[in-house]
Scaffold this motif. Structure first.
Motif, PDB file in Angstrom:
ATOM      1  N   TYR A  71      -7.046   6.283   7.542  1.00 47.44           N
ATOM      2  CA  TYR A  71      -5.872   7.087   7.215  1.00 47.44           C
ATOM      3  C   TYR A  71      -6.167   8.102   6.115  1.00 47.44           C
ATOM      4  CZ  TYR A  71      -0.917   8.069   6.272  1.00 47.44           C
ATOM      5  OH  TYR A  71       0.302   8.681   6.107  1.00 47.44           O
ATOM      6  N   GLY A  72      -6.961   7.692   5.128  1.00 48.16           N
ATOM      7  CA  GLY A  72      -7.254   8.578   4.008  1.00 48.16           C
ATOM      8  C   GLY A  72      -8.089   9.792   4.371  1.00 48.16           C
TER       9      GLY A  72
ATOM     10  N   GLN B 261      -6.219  -2.324  -0.941  1.00 44.74           N
ATOM     11  CA  GLN B 261      -5.675  -2.024   0.376  1.00 44.74           C
ATOM     12  C   GLN B 261      -5.360  -3.336   1.091  1.00 44.74           C
ATOM     13  OE1 GLN B 261      -4.852   1.187   1.412  1.00 44.74           O
ATOM     14  NE2 GLN B 261      -5.281   1.504  -0.758  1.00 44.74           N
ATOM     15  N   GLU B 262      -4.806  -3.248   2.286  1.00 47.83           N
ATOM     16  CA  GLU B 262      -4.250  -4.444   2.913  1.00 47.83           C
ATOM     17  C   GLU B 262      -5.254  -5.588   3.061  1.00 47.83           C
ATOM     18  OE1 GLU B 262      -2.140  -3.651   6.498  1.00 47.83           O
ATOM     19  OE2 GLU B 262      -0.441  -2.794   5.433  1.00 47.83           O
ATOM     20  N   LYS B 263      -6.460  -5.274   3.467  1.00 46.53           N
ATOM     21  CA  LYS B 263      -7.457  -6.336   3.656  1.00 46.53           C
ATOM     22  C   LYS B 263      -7.714  -7.078   2.349  1.00 46.53           C
ATOM     23  CE  LYS B 263     -12.079  -7.177   5.567  1.00 46.53           C
ATOM     24  NZ  LYS B 263     -12.609  -7.923   4.412  1.00 46.53           N
ATOM     25  N   GLU B 264      -7.907  -6.318   1.262  1.00 44.14           N
ATOM     26  CA  GLU B 264      -8.152  -6.936  -0.036  1.00 44.14           C
ATOM     27  C   GLU B 264      -6.920  -7.675  -0.541  1.00 44.14           C
ATOM     28  OE1 GLU B 264     -10.962  -3.864   0.824  1.00 44.14           O
ATOM     29  OE2 GLU B 264      -8.801  -3.642   0.565  1.00 44.14           O
TER      30      GLU B 264
ATOM     31  N   GLY C  27      -1.026   0.507  -3.366  1.00 47.45           N
ATOM     32  CA  GLY C  27      -2.349  -0.069  -3.175  1.00 47.45           C
ATOM     33  C   GLY C  27      -3.127  -0.329  -4.449  1.00 47.45           C
TER      34      GLY C  27
ATOM     35  N   THR D 160       0.825  -1.212   0.000  1.00 50.10           N
ATOM     36  CA  THR D 160       0.000   0.000   0.000  1.00 50.10           C
ATOM     37  C   THR D 160       0.858   1.261   0.000  1.00 50.10           C
ATOM     38  OG1 THR D 160      -0.165  -0.107   2.411  1.00 50.10           O
ATOM     39  CG2 THR D 160      -1.947  -1.109   1.149  1.00 50.10           C
ATOM     40  N   HIS D 161       2.145   1.124   0.355  1.00 53.21           N
ATOM     41  CA  HIS D 161       3.036   2.278   0.343  1.00 53.21           C
ATOM     42  C   HIS D 161       3.393   2.654  -1.098  1.00 53.21           C
ATOM     43  CE1 HIS D 161       3.373   2.432   4.608  1.00 53.21           C
ATOM     44  NE2 HIS D 161       3.998   1.286   4.729  1.00 53.21           N
TER      45      HIS D 161
END
Length: 325
Positions: free
Chosen positions: A193-194, A71-74, A67, A33-34
């Motif tokens: 965060y967004g 995002q991390e979950k996906e 990302g 995501t970074h």
């Protein structure tokens, strides 16, 4: 129906990764995501170059930063299905499956970053990686990565818990983190965060907390949060994992090679991280941000109830962490 279609699509992509014991021309998709250029991204790209060289082009890594694969979950869901083969993720995604990693989320569980590195480089780090791999998560834990020390940035100077009275501070979406800020004297606000940039601009929150690279790259310093109080209240390592579906298709020799290069990646990312912190701290100071040293023991003592509440299940592990030199 949408979930089923998404799952079917991911499984179809996973089927494209069909290599055997003597895998030829394998391209492993890696997600982060970074953004491009971030230490975690650069380290995995370097990992790909090393694998490419060591296997004469037989195994490569294609990095998708920012990302773009979710995002991390996906991303983790796709790793579990084999549609993505490697991902750098936070422990928040792993914690629900391997509870022990949650110990790293507690405030001041590490004395400093050096202490944290000694822990993740030693037996405790190896044990937790093994637990992730052995869990039902369908993830193979390749190694740890530095996520830095998180400190406060606010619109007024903060040196003591009393200075945080009435100050609304954005925290990551976990009750533990909100409780941590409340114990430190502020008003913890759970927020994605967004949403933080606009929330800082409009006064929905008065501050947030993060490491210097994220503080700068998010442009949060431009919202009037010109005071960076070096509380270092959270020092949370991150992890990079491989899909077990992909892992099981490699020979034992390839697995050993990936593990060896993963260890090198862990240490390379650390060097990149330290340089990044120094560079971004200098940029923040040049932009008018004031770095404020604080008495960390005051905040450590204030957060004792949080460690008591969330750490009771980790008593033995916390003692081992504390005893690590």
């Amino acid at each position: 129906m949408k979930f089923k279609l998404k799952t079917l699509a991911a499984m179809t992509l996973a089927g494209a990764l069909s290599f055997g014991v003597n895998a030829q021309n394998v391209v492993l998709k890696a997600s982060d995501t970074h953004p491009a250029g971030y230490p975690t991204v650069v380290a995995v790209e370097s990992m790909g170059k090393k694998l490419d060289a060591a296997t004469n082009g037989r195994i490569k890594i294609q990095m998708f930063p920012g990302g773009v694969l979710g995002q991390e979950k996906e991303a983790v869901e796709q790793v579990q299905l084999g549609a993505i083969q490697i991902a750098r993720i936070s422990l928040g995604v792993v914690g629900p499956v391997v509870n022990d990693v949650n110990v790293f989320n507690m405030p001041f569980v590490f004395r400093d970053e050096t202490h944290m590195r000694h822990v993740i480089d030693g037996p405790i780090g190896d044990e937790l990686l093994a637990k992730v791999t052995a869990s039902p998560s369908r993830l193979v834990a390749l190694g740890w990565m530095d996520g830095g020390s998180r400190s406060l940035y606010t619109k007024k100077p903060v040196k003591t818990p009393a200075d945080l009275k009435g100050v609304k501070v954005r925290m990551m979406g976990n009750p533990l983190f909100v409780d941590t800020m409340n114990a430190m004297g502020g008003n913890g606000i759970s927020m994605a965060y967004g949403e933080v940039f606009s929330a800082l601009q409009t006064g929905v929150v008065d501050g947030a907390e993060n490491n210097p690279p994220s503080y700068f790259t998010s442009n949060h310093y431009s919202t009037g949060t010109k005071y960076y109080s070096q509380t270092n209240h959270l020092i949370i390592p991150e992890i990079f994992v491989m899909s077990k579906i992909a892992w099981d298709k490699f020979s034992k020799e390839d697995q050993a090679l990936i593990k060896k290069i993963s260890r090198e990646t862990q240490l390379e990312q650390r060097a990149l991280w330290d340089k990044s912190v120094a560079d971004y701290s200098a940029k923040l100071k040049a932009s008018g941000v004031e770095f404020i040293p604080v008495d960390q023991k005051v905040f450590f003592d204030a957060t004792a109830p949080v460690r008591a509440k969330y750490g009771s299940q980790f008593t033995d592990l916390m003692k081992r962490i504390g005893d690590t030199k």
